[in-house]
Design a protein around this motif. Structure first.
Motif, PDB file in Angstrom:
ATOM      1  N   GLU A  71       0.825  -1.203   0.000  1.00  0.00           N
ATOM      2  CA  GLU A  71       0.000   0.000   0.000  1.00  0.00           C
ATOM      3  C   GLU A  71       0.861   1.256   0.000  1.00  0.00           C
ATOM      4  N   PHE A 107       4.527   3.634  -0.034  1.00  0.00           N
ATOM      5  CA  PHE A 107       5.629   3.746  -0.978  1.00  0.00           C
ATOM      6  C   PHE A 107       6.812   2.948  -0.456  1.00  0.00           C
ATOM      7  N   GLU A 108       7.517   2.311  -1.379  1.00  0.00           N
ATOM      8  CA  GLU A 108       8.722   1.598  -0.994  1.00  0.00           C
ATOM      9  C   GLU A 108       9.891   2.551  -0.818  1.00  0.00           C
ATOM     10  N   ALA A 109       9.884   3.622  -1.599  1.00  0.00           N
ATOM     11  CA  ALA A 109      11.008   4.555  -1.572  1.00  0.00           C
ATOM     12  C   ALA A 109      10.488   5.990  -1.495  1.00  0.00           C
ATOM     13  N   PRO A 110       9.915   6.364  -0.338  1.00  0.00           N
ATOM     14  CA  PRO A 110       9.330   7.701  -0.247  1.00  0.00           C
ATOM     15  C   PRO A 110      10.379   8.804  -0.339  1.00  0.00           C
ATOM     16  N   GLY A 111      11.571   8.558   0.215  1.00  0.00           N
ATOM     17  CA  GLY A 111      12.617   9.575   0.158  1.00  0.00           C
ATOM     18  C   GLY A 111      12.983   9.891  -1.281  1.00  0.00           C
ATOM     19  N   THR A 112      13.168   8.851  -2.068  1.00  0.00           N
ATOM     20  CA  THR A 112      13.503   9.040  -3.472  1.00  0.00           C
ATOM     21  C   THR A 112      12.404   9.817  -4.189  1.00  0.00           C
ATOM     22  N   PHE A 113      11.166   9.504  -3.817  1.00  0.00           N
ATOM     23  CA  PHE A 113      10.053  10.196  -4.473  1.00  0.00           C
ATOM     24  C   PHE A 113      10.118  11.698  -4.191  1.00  0.00           C
ATOM     25  N   VAL A 114      10.457  12.047  -2.941  1.00  0.00           N
ATOM     26  CA  VAL A 114      10.578  13.467  -2.587  1.00  0.00           C
ATOM     27  C   VAL A 114      11.713  14.108  -3.379  1.00  0.00           C
TER      28      VAL A 114
END
Lengths: 183, 502, 42, 83
Positions: C6, C8-15
């Motif tokens: 459900e 994000f696996e990589a929320p930091g990268t998304f930011v």
């Protein structure tokens, strides 16, 4: 280190991958369509008109143009004042000079033809046509054998620098002239 | 056959010894070129810094030509050839099918490179990197480039042959690993590039030798940039492959979705080369539609590819790091990343620098109309130092810290130098490239010996702010050169006097 | 790893990616603004 | 079923020579061939028309009629006997 690849690697994207690819694709298409759109909505565009012309023919034209509209000289370079709205001709020369100092009127559109001539030198080089001022710079390529027609409207009076910004041999860095715009 | 292999005790990889030797010589040649190009860089830098203005005009243009060729062509292609041999043998447990062919390619490239450097340094080829006709160099110069290109093509052919052999001999299972797949895409891009190089350097060589009377300058420009710009697309592709490799080596990360990553590489293969148009946007003869379609990599699809990689690489690192327990907040994974590992630091700085400095400006300046205010200004030079230097060169520097122990079987000479180098180099080029772009915004031209126009008939005075950025470029450049020198010294010392690894 | 999650696996990268996009938009718009300051050329 | 589909897509991506061919053909057509066609078919500049417009300005006491006539119809002017 493992270098094996899973047997099945073709699988659906995760949610964040999907979102990012969608955002990126929208941005990419937006920046692509911006180019044709800018041609329609704005007045600063790359001209689309050019012709083949021999170096000697263009030189003939430039000489005739300078003779017809010359109003004075500055350090041996003719200052030409052509009628507003006319076809005007400017060339970079084989001796690393500009063929004239153009004197234009602000707010009038000219058909500026740029190309390269020998102009007393041995070879017609490629040059960079770069108008520079405190407020902006605008750059086009000058290619020998080609006439590039810029439909240009100087918007503000003043004296503008005209420098060569494509390496054209050993006199390249001395190739500076100017364009005068009268209010 | 078996005795031609050794197994690396730390990684368990099988290394084909003749391939290993070829990787070594190509990597050494690359670093030598980097050294020569770097010395030229220092002297050019100190000349374009108006307060110093070191060289005279003749030597400035000579060294500018040498710098571009040694860096953009020689350093990077030698290194890529080493990378191709590595990717097609070591990574696949494979052998190099015809080591002799590898030597022929290497010798052709070395001879070609020697001709180029000789003619440029003695002043027979002061034509800048582009050698736009009718600027004329001695025939030996063009011959040098042709030999180099033929050598590179041979090496690439050899790489493809190795892939065929690997598949036939079933040295790997399933699909190619993503790194090798990326290198295969880079090699495809390279073939396009080098074929175009041949298509116009051969006629230009004949023209220089007095056999052909005329070369059409506009056709030359079109074909030249299919070499001059597309050769840098090989770098982009190879650099991305190296990102994946370093990400895996340093953090154990794996691509999250191979389909996505491979599709992005495929978009590179299809569309990245047409962006050679970036140099022709304010040229006569080409229509605006040719310009728009080509400059945008066909609707910016190759840009989409870069944006995918720029997401996929940090994402795979983040996931690997989170698995190790660095799960606090958004960025603990990044804070606790192995920043002391020079390969990781190089890779991550390369990734960010390529995206933020080189990539954004590349797409922006490559917009058809924006080219009017950027073409041939120093902004362009700033842009491609962001891509090729901050991006590719730094990534290649990073992988060196793995190649030296694995292939040369030597320990890195100085851990401290290795740790410092990426920060000096990355930080330096970051300042340098950005300052260049700001200076270019004032109209400062590229390839120009004296922007004060001393002695010109009608000298133009640039805004004094531009001179601040010229000085800042100088400072950033010096930092970068310190970082580059640390890298070169450390690498050379490691290879020759580093502690042997058994 | 591939199973659907459900969050994000990589929320930091998304930011980071969103910051990247924001910088991209700013650079792009500023350049068009600079372009609109020059003489009319078509 | 799904696996079969995935494998066939993967096979497409594993097709090295297919990728190679596309990587050469696509940019060669879009960039090189299209570009060369445009350069080769570029029209010639109308030099005589340009020169005509740049003829030295006619001074007041000169012979305007003949000049004007020759400017309008150069072929006719060459055939006519000289004044």
């Amino acid at each position: 280190m493992s270098i094996t690849v899973e047997r099945i690697w073709w699988r659906p994207l995760d949610r964040e991958e999907k979102i990012w690819v969608t955002i990126a694709l929208i941005w990419c298409l937006g920046t692509f369509f911006m180019m044709p759109v800018w041609h329609v909505i704005a007045k600063q565009n790359t001209p689309n008109e050019s012709y083949k012309v021999s170096v000697d023919d263009f030189e003939k034209i430039v000489i005739a143009f300078n003779e017809k509209y010359k109003v004075r000289e500055e350090s041996g370079v003719p200052v030409v004042h052509p009628p507003a709205g006319s076809d005007i001709y400017l060339a970079g020369t084989g001796i690393w000079q500009w063929s004239s100092i153009l004197e234009l009127e602000a707010g009038k559109e000219y058909r500026l033809h740029i190309s390269s001539i020998k102009g007393g030198g041995d070879v017609a080089w490629q040059h960079g046509f770069s108008i520079v001022s405190a407020k902006f710079n605008a750059n086009f390529m000058i290619v020998p054998g080609y006439d590039y027609v810029l439909k240009v409207t100087p918007t503000e009076a003043g004296e503008y620098g005209l420098i060569c910004n494509e390496f054209c041999g050993i006199g390249h860095h001395l190739m500076a002239g100017k364009i005068i715009v009268k209010g | 056959m078996a005795e031609q292999f050794r197994t690396c005790p730390t990684t368990g990889l099988k290394v084909h010894l003749p391939a290993e030797t070829l990787i070594k010589v190509n990597a050494v040649a690359a670093v030598v070129c980097l050294l020569v190009g770097g010395l030229a860089a220092l002297l050019i830098l100190l000349t374009r810094w108006p307060a110093i203005h070191l060289l005279d005009e003749e030597w400035f243009y000579r060294l500018l030509t040498a710098h571009a060729l040694d860096m953009l062509i020689a350093w990077i292609i030698f290194f890529e050839v080493a990378g191709l041999y590595f990717g097609s043998t070591v990574l696949l447990n494979n052998r190099l099918p015809a080591p002799k062919v590898g030597w022929v390619a290497f010798i052709l490239m070395v001879v070609g490179g020697a001709f180029i450097n000789y003619t440029v340094l003695v002043g027979q080829a002061t034509v800048a990197f582009t050698s736009y006709v009718p600027l004329k160099a001695s025939p030996l110069y063009y011959l040098g480039i042709i030999l180099f290109a033929v050598g590179a093509l041979t090496a690439i052919g050899h790489f493809f042959a190795a892939l065929v052999v690997a598949k036939k001999e079933k040295t790997y299972e399933g699909s190619l690993p993503i790194v090798t797949f990326g290198l295969m895409c880079a090699a495809t891009i390279a073939v396009f590039t080098l074929l175009h190089g041949a298509a116009f350097y051969i006629p230009t060589f004949l023209w220089s030798a007095g056999i052909l009377p005329h070369i059409d300058p506009e056709m030359y420009r079109l074909a030249f940039w299919a070499l001059g710009h597309a050769s840098q697309q090989i770098n982009v592709c190879a650099m991305v492959a190296v990102w994946y490799l370093i990400a895996t080596l340093t953090t154990g990360a794996k691509p999250l979705n191979e389909k996505l990553c491979r599709t992005a590489f495929l978009l590179y293969v299809l569309f990245i080369n047409v962006a050679s148009e970036h140099h022709l946007l304010v040229d006569p003869a080409l229509s605006i539609w040719h310009k728009i379609v080509n400059t945008s990599y066909v609707m910016h699809l190759a840009v989409l590819a870069s944006m995918i990689h720029a997401f996929a690489v940090p994402a795979m690192i983040e996931v690997a790091q989170r698995k190790k327990g660095f799960t606090k907040g958004l960025f603990e994974w990044l804070k606790k990343a192995p920043w002391g590992n020079p390969a990781f630091a190089s890779m991550f700085i390369s990734l960010m620098g390529f995206g933020f400095v080189g990539g954004i400006t590349g797409v922006t300046f490559g917009t058809e109309q924006i080219s009017i205010i950027r073409h041939n200004t120093w902004s362009i030079t700033g842009h491609f130092h962001g891509t090729v230097v901050l991006g590719t060169t730094l990534a290649f520097m990073g992988i060196t810290y793995y190649i030296v122990p694995l292939i040369f079987r030597r320990q890195i000479f100085s851990e401290t130098m290795a740790k410092l180098s990426p920060y000096f180099f990355g930080g330096g080029v970051f300042i340098f490239a950005n300052a260049m772009m700001f200076a270019g915004g004032y109209g400062i031209p590229r390839r120009h010996w004296d922007v004060t126009f001393a002695g010109a008939q009608f000298p133009f005075q640039f805004d004094p702010t531009a001179f601040f950025f010229l000085a800042l470029t100088g400072l950033g450049g010096l930092l970068a050169i310190i970082g580059g020198a640390l890298y070169v010294l450390n690498t050379v010392a490691s290879v020759f006097i580093g502690k042997k690894i058994q | 790893m591939s199973d659907h999650k459900e969050g994000f696996e990589a929320p930091g990268t998304f930011v980071i990616a969103l910051v990247f996009l924001a910088v991209f938009v700013v650079v792009y718009v500023v350049n068009f603004k600079l372009l609109s300051n020059i003489w009319q050329i078509r | 079923m799904d696996e079969q589909k995935a494998l066939s897509w993967q096979a497409l991506y594993d097709n090295m020579w297919g990728i190679f061919a596309l990587g050469i053909i696509v940019p060669t057509l879009i960039y090189t061939v299209w570009g060369l066609i445009e350069i080769a078919t570029l029209p010639q500049m109308d030099v005589s028309k340009a020169m005509e417009a740049l003829k030295p300005a006619v001074s007041q006491q000169a012979v305007p009629a003949a000049e004007a006539a020759s400017a309008m119809a150069p072929e006719a002017a060459t055939q006519a006997p000289a004044h």
